[in-house]
Scaffold this motif. Structure first.
Motif, PDB file in Angstrom:
ATOM      1  N   SER A   1       0.841  -1.198   0.000  1.00 16.06           N
ATOM      2  CA  SER A   1       0.000   0.000   0.000  1.00 16.06           C
ATOM      3  C   SER A   1       0.871   1.241   0.000  1.00 16.06           C
ATOM      4  CB  SER A   1      -0.896   0.048   1.246  1.00 16.06           C
ATOM      5  OG  SER A   1      -1.777  -1.036   1.296  1.00 16.06           O
ATOM      6  N   GLY A   2       1.890   1.236   0.857  1.00 12.25           N
ATOM      7  CA  GLY A   2       2.792   2.381   0.952  1.00 12.25           C
ATOM      8  C   GLY A   2       3.505   2.631  -0.375  1.00 12.25           C
ATOM      9  N   LEU A   3       3.908   1.548  -1.014  1.00 13.67           N
ATOM     10  CA  LEU A   3       4.604   1.670  -2.301  1.00 13.67           C
ATOM     11  C   LEU A   3       3.675   2.273  -3.355  1.00 13.67           C
ATOM     12  CD1 LEU A   3       7.118   0.861  -4.095  1.00 13.67           C
ATOM     13  CD2 LEU A   3       5.849  -1.227  -4.611  1.00 13.67           C
ATOM     14  N   VAL A   4       2.451   1.758  -3.429  1.00 17.12           N
ATOM     15  CA  VAL A   4       1.492   2.232  -4.434  1.00 17.12           C
ATOM     16  C   VAL A   4       1.209   3.722  -4.221  1.00 17.12           C
ATOM     17  CG1 VAL A   4      -0.938   2.050  -5.136  1.00 17.12           C
ATOM     18  CG2 VAL A   4       0.473  -0.022  -4.910  1.00 17.12           C
ATOM     19  N   MET A   5       0.964   4.119  -2.961  1.00 16.33           N
ATOM     20  CA  MET A   5       0.681   5.539  -2.691  1.00 16.33           C
ATOM     21  C   MET A   5       1.877   6.416  -3.062  1.00 16.33           C
ATOM     22  SD  MET A   5      -2.313   5.857  -2.013  1.00 16.33           S
ATOM     23  CE  MET A   5      -2.119   7.638  -2.044  1.00 16.33           C
ATOM     24  N   ALA A   6       3.072   5.946  -2.694  1.00 11.99           N
ATOM     25  CA  ALA A   6       4.275   6.748  -2.963  1.00 11.99           C
ATOM     26  C   ALA A   6       4.457   6.946  -4.466  1.00 11.99           C
ATOM     27  CB  ALA A   6       5.507   6.056  -2.365  1.00 11.99           C
ATOM     28  N   VAL A   7       4.259   5.888  -5.246  1.00 15.94           N
ATOM     29  CA  VAL A   7       4.489   5.983  -6.700  1.00 15.94           C
ATOM     30  C   VAL A   7       3.416   6.870  -7.334  1.00 15.94           C
ATOM     31  CG1 VAL A   7       4.567   4.649  -8.849  1.00 15.94           C
ATOM     32  CG2 VAL A   7       5.715   3.790  -6.801  1.00 15.94           C
ATOM     33  N   ILE A   8       2.164   6.685  -6.915  1.00 10.99           N
ATOM     34  CA  ILE A   8       1.075   7.489  -7.491  1.00 10.99           C
ATOM     35  C   ILE A   8       1.311   8.974  -7.204  1.00 10.99           C
ATOM     36  CG2 ILE A   8      -1.385   8.055  -7.192  1.00 10.99           C
ATOM     37  CD1 ILE A   8      -1.934   5.032  -7.049  1.00 10.99           C
ATOM     38  N   GLU A   9       1.685   9.279  -5.947  1.00 16.90           N
ATOM     39  CA  GLU A   9       1.880  10.690  -5.592  1.00 16.90           C
ATOM     40  C   GLU A   9       3.105  11.279  -6.270  1.00 16.90           C
ATOM     41  OE1 GLU A   9       1.807  10.838  -1.307  1.00 16.90           O
ATOM     42  OE2 GLU A   9      -0.314  10.274  -1.307  1.00 16.90           O
ATOM     43  N   ARG A  10       4.212  10.523  -6.228  1.00 19.10           N
ATOM     44  CA  ARG A  10       5.462  11.076  -6.749  1.00 19.10           C
ATOM     45  C   ARG A  10       5.381  11.364  -8.248  1.00 19.10           C
ATOM     46  NH1 ARG A  10      11.283   8.949  -5.627  1.00 19.10           N
ATOM     47  NH2 ARG A  10      10.326   8.282  -3.701  1.00 19.10           N
ATOM     48  N   PHE A  11       4.669  10.491  -8.982  1.00 20.63           N
ATOM     49  CA  PHE A  11       4.658  10.638 -10.437  1.00 20.63           C
ATOM     50  C   PHE A  11       3.325  11.169 -10.974  1.00 20.63           C
ATOM     51  CE2 PHE A  11       7.857   7.546  -9.298  1.00 20.63           C
ATOM     52  CZ  PHE A  11       8.968   8.078  -9.929  1.00 20.63           C
ATOM     53  N   GLY A  12       2.445  11.572 -10.055  1.00 24.36           N
ATOM     54  CA  GLY A  12       1.176  12.164 -10.482  1.00 24.36           C
ATOM     55  C   GLY A  12       0.331  11.204 -11.309  1.00 24.36           C
ATOM     56  N   LEU A  13       0.267   9.952 -10.898  1.00 21.89           N
ATOM     57  CA  LEU A  13      -0.444   8.929 -11.684  1.00 21.89           C
ATOM     58  C   LEU A  13      -1.915   8.877 -11.275  1.00 21.89           C
ATOM     59  CD1 LEU A  13       2.211   6.075 -11.401  1.00 21.89           C
ATOM     60  CD2 LEU A  13       1.998   7.819 -13.179  1.00 21.89           C
ATOM     61  N   PRO A  14      -2.790   8.337 -12.143  1.00 14.20           N
ATOM     62  CA  PRO A  14      -4.205   8.178 -11.779  1.00 14.20           C
ATOM     63  C   PRO A  14      -4.330   7.287 -10.533  1.00 14.20           C
ATOM     64  CG  PRO A  14      -3.822   7.617 -14.100  1.00 14.20           C
ATOM     65  CD  PRO A  14      -2.482   7.847 -13.486  1.00 14.20           C
ATOM     66  N   ALA A  15      -5.178   7.702  -9.595  1.00 17.38           N
ATOM     67  CA  ALA A  15      -5.295   6.972  -8.324  1.00 17.38           C
ATOM     68  C   ALA A  15      -6.450   5.967  -8.328  1.00 17.38           C
ATOM     69  CB  ALA A  15      -5.477   7.960  -7.176  1.00 17.38           C
ATOM     70  N   ASP A  16      -7.378   6.100  -9.290  1.00 16.96           N
ATOM     71  CA  ASP A  16      -8.532   5.182  -9.296  1.00 16.96           C
ATOM     72  C   ASP A  16      -8.196   3.968 -10.139  1.00 16.96           C
ATOM     73  OD1 ASP A  16     -10.096   6.942  -7.715  1.00 16.96           O
ATOM     74  OD2 ASP A  16     -10.299   8.218  -9.486  1.00 16.96           O
ATOM     75  N   VAL A  17      -7.389   3.080  -9.541  1.00 18.16           N
ATOM     76  CA  VAL A  17      -6.893   1.928 -10.289  1.00 18.16           C
ATOM     77  C   VAL A  17      -6.980   0.667  -9.448  1.00 18.16           C
ATOM     78  CG1 VAL A  17      -5.303   3.142 -11.855  1.00 18.16           C
ATOM     79  CG2 VAL A  17      -4.530   2.529  -9.553  1.00 18.16           C
ATOM     80  N   GLU A  18      -7.235  -0.439 -10.134  1.00 16.77           N
ATOM     81  CA  GLU A  18      -7.092  -1.754  -9.507  1.00 16.77           C
ATOM     82  C   GLU A  18      -5.781  -2.348 -10.001  1.00 16.77           C
ATOM     83  OE1 GLU A  18     -10.312  -4.500 -10.017  1.00 16.77           O
ATOM     84  OE2 GLU A  18      -9.206  -6.131  -9.040  1.00 16.77           O
ATOM     85  N   ILE A  19      -4.947  -2.780  -9.056  1.00 15.33           N
ATOM     86  CA  ILE A  19      -3.656  -3.382  -9.401  1.00 15.33           C
ATOM     87  C   ILE A  19      -3.768  -4.867  -9.072  1.00 15.33           C
ATOM     88  CG2 ILE A  19      -1.179  -3.365  -8.920  1.00 15.33           C
ATOM     89  CD1 ILE A  19      -2.065  -0.448  -7.627  1.00 15.33           C
ATOM     90  N   THR A  20      -3.733  -5.690 -10.111  1.00 15.92           N
ATOM     91  CA  THR A  20      -3.859  -7.133  -9.899  1.00 15.92           C
ATOM     92  C   THR A  20      -2.476  -7.761  -9.983  1.00 15.92           C
ATOM     93  OG1 THR A  20      -6.053  -7.079 -10.862  1.00 15.92           O
ATOM     94  CG2 THR A  20      -5.011  -9.235 -10.687  1.00 15.92           C
ATOM     95  N   ILE A  21      -2.147  -8.511  -8.925  1.00 16.71           N
ATOM     96  CA  ILE A  21      -0.808  -9.116  -8.824  1.00 16.71           C
ATOM     97  C   ILE A  21      -0.946 -10.629  -8.971  1.00 16.71           C
ATOM     98  CG2 ILE A  21       1.172  -9.445  -7.318  1.00 16.71           C
ATOM     99  CD1 ILE A  21      -0.096  -7.218  -5.530  1.00 16.71           C
ATOM    100  N   ARG A  22      -0.076 -11.205  -9.792  1.00 17.79           N
ATOM    101  CA  ARG A  22       0.028 -12.668  -9.836  1.00 17.79           C
ATOM    102  C   ARG A  22       1.492 -13.020  -9.723  1.00 17.79           C
ATOM    103  NH1 ARG A  22      -4.812 -14.872 -11.095  1.00 17.79           N
ATOM    104  NH2 ARG A  22      -6.253 -13.364 -12.006  1.00 17.79           N
ATOM    105  N   SER A  23       1.783 -14.146  -9.082  1.00 13.84           N
ATOM    106  CA  SER A  23       3.197 -14.496  -8.938  1.00 13.84           C
ATOM    107  C   SER A  23       3.382 -15.999  -8.922  1.00 13.84           C
ATOM    108  CB  SER A  23       3.756 -13.902  -7.656  1.00 13.84           C
ATOM    109  OG  SER A  23       5.104 -14.288  -7.517  1.00 13.84           O
TER     110      SER A  23
END
Ligand code: PMV
Length: 311
Positions: free
Chosen positions: A67-89
Motif C-alpha cells: 500500500s505504501g509503495l502504491v501511494m508513494a508511486v502514485i503521488e510522486r509521479f502524479g499517476l491516476p489513483a482510481d486503479v485496480e492493481i492485480t498481482i500474480r506471482s
C-alpha cells in the motif's frame, strides 16, 4: 501488464548485510506480474492478489508495505489513483526467491507503464527498497537490485556511499537445481537472530563474514571463466559457513547433502535460511538426477533453471 523475475543469492547472503560482497542472479523464467485497470472516479487504489489470498483498498491498510509503495508511486509521479492493481506471482513467498521484491517491481513498472512512463532500473530499485524495508527492517538492498536490473550482479554495501552494484560476467551457462524445503521463513527472523549473535560476539561473526567474503571473491573469478567445477566447492563451503552463522535448518542440510551425494558440483542454502530454498550447481547432464534426489529427500518442489552466459 508488467513483470519482474525471481532471484537467487548465489553466495554471500547475511555477510552482505555487514558490508561483504554477494552475488545474485535473476531467474528469468519464474516471474511476478502486475496489471492495472481503471476504476470509477473516487474509488482510490485497490490491490488484488488472488494467488496470495487478498484484496484490499490501499486507504484501508495504509501500513501494509505494498500500500505504501502504491501511494508513494502514485503521488510522486502524479499517476491516476482510481486503479485496480492485480498481482500474480509464480514465485513462492518467504522462500529466498525474492517474491516481495519481484511483486513490488512489477507494480512500479506497471503503474508507470499504464501512464506511458518508464524509469531506469536504479530508480525502480530505490522505490522497491523502501517497500522492502517495511517487510524486513534493514535489508541490504541486494534483492531489489538484482530484480530491477534483471542481470547477474555483484553487490556490496559501502559506508556513507550508495552500494556498489556491478553487472557480473558469466563465462559459460550455469545449470542450477533449486530445491524448496517447503518451510516458509520470513527473512527478518534469521536476519534478526544473526544481528543478536553478532552483537554478542562480534569477533567471531566478523571472522565468519570475512570467510564468506573471501569465497564470494573466488566465486566471481570462477563465474567469469565459466569454471563450474571450481565454483561448486565454493558454494558448498559457503553452506558450511552459513551453518556456522546459524541460519541453516535440518531440512536445508538434508537437501544440500542429498544434492551433493547425487553428484552435484556444489550446494548451499540460498537466501535468509531457516527455511525456503537451497540451490545445487550441476552439469546439464546431472540436473535430472539431482532433481530426483532432492524430491526423494523431501523437497516440496525441485526445478531446474539455467543462467545464461553474458555477452
Ligand atoms: O530475501 P532473502 O531470503 O533472499 O534473504 C535476503 C538476504 C540476506 O542477506 C539474508 C538479507 C539481506 O537483506 O541481504
Amino acid at each position: 501488464m508488467a513483470t519482474a523475475p525471481a532471484k537467487l543469492i548465489l553466495c554471500g547472503e547475511h555477510a552482505v548485510v555487514y558490508g561483504r560482497p554477494a552475488i545474485a542472479l535473476p531467474l528469468a523464467d519464474i516471474r511476478a506480474t502486475a496489471t492495472v485497470t481503471l476504476l470509477p472516479p473516487g474509488s482510490g487504489p485497490l490491490i488484488s492478489a488472488p494467488d496470495l489470498g487478498g484484496q484490499w483498498r490501499v486507504a484501508e491498510r495504509p501500513d501494509e508495505p505494498l500500500s505504501g509503495l502504491v501511494m508513494a508511486v502514485i503521488e510522486r509521479f502524479g499517476l491516476p489513483a482510481d486503479v485496480e492493481i492485480t498481482i500474480r506471482s509464480a514465485i513462492p513467498i518467504a522462500s529466498g526467491m525474492g517474491s516481495g521484491a519481484a511483486i513490488a517491481t512489477a507494480i512500479v513498472r506497471e503503474l508507470l507503464a499504464h501512464n506511458g512512463q518508464t524509469l531506469p532500473p536504479a530508480a525502480i530499485s530505490e522505490l522497491v527498497y523502501e517497500s522492502e524495508r517495511g517487510y524486513h527492517g534493514t535489508p541490504s538492498g541486494i534483492d531489489n537490485t538484482v530484480v530491477a536490473f534483471e542481470q547477474p550482479i555483484w553487490f556490496q554495501r559501502r559506508p556513507s556511499l550508495p552500494p556498489l552494484i556491478e553487472p557480473l560476467p558469466i563465462g559459460a551457462p550455469l545449470t542450477l537445481v533449486v530445491g524448496d524445503s517447503g518451510v516458509r521463513s520470513p527473512t527478518r527472523l534469521p536476519v534478526g537472530a544473526v544481528r543478536e549473535r553478532w552483537q554478542a560476539d562480534p569477533a567471531r561473526y566478523e571472522s565468519l563474514f570475512d570467510q564468506v567474503g573471501a569465497l564470494v571473491e573466488q566465486a566471481r573469478a570462477a563465474l567469469a571463466t565459466g569454471d563450474a567445477a571450481r565454483l561448486g566447492p565454493l558454494l558448498s563451503a559457503n553452506h558450511e559457513l552459513l551453518r556456522e552463522i546459524g541460519v541453516s535448518s535440518p531440512e536445508l542440510d538434508r537437501l544440500v547433502a542429498a544434492a551433493q551425494a547425487a553428484g552435484a558440483l556444489g550446494a548451499k542454502l540460498a537466501g535468509a535460511g531457516w527455511g525456503g530454498v537451497m540451490l545445487a550447481l550441476t552439469t546439464p547432464e546431472q540436473a535430472a538426477t539431482v532433481t530426483d534426489a532432492l524430491r526423494a529427500a523431501g523437497a516440496a518442489n525441485a526445478l531446474v533453471t539455467t543462467i545464461a552466459a553474458t555477452g
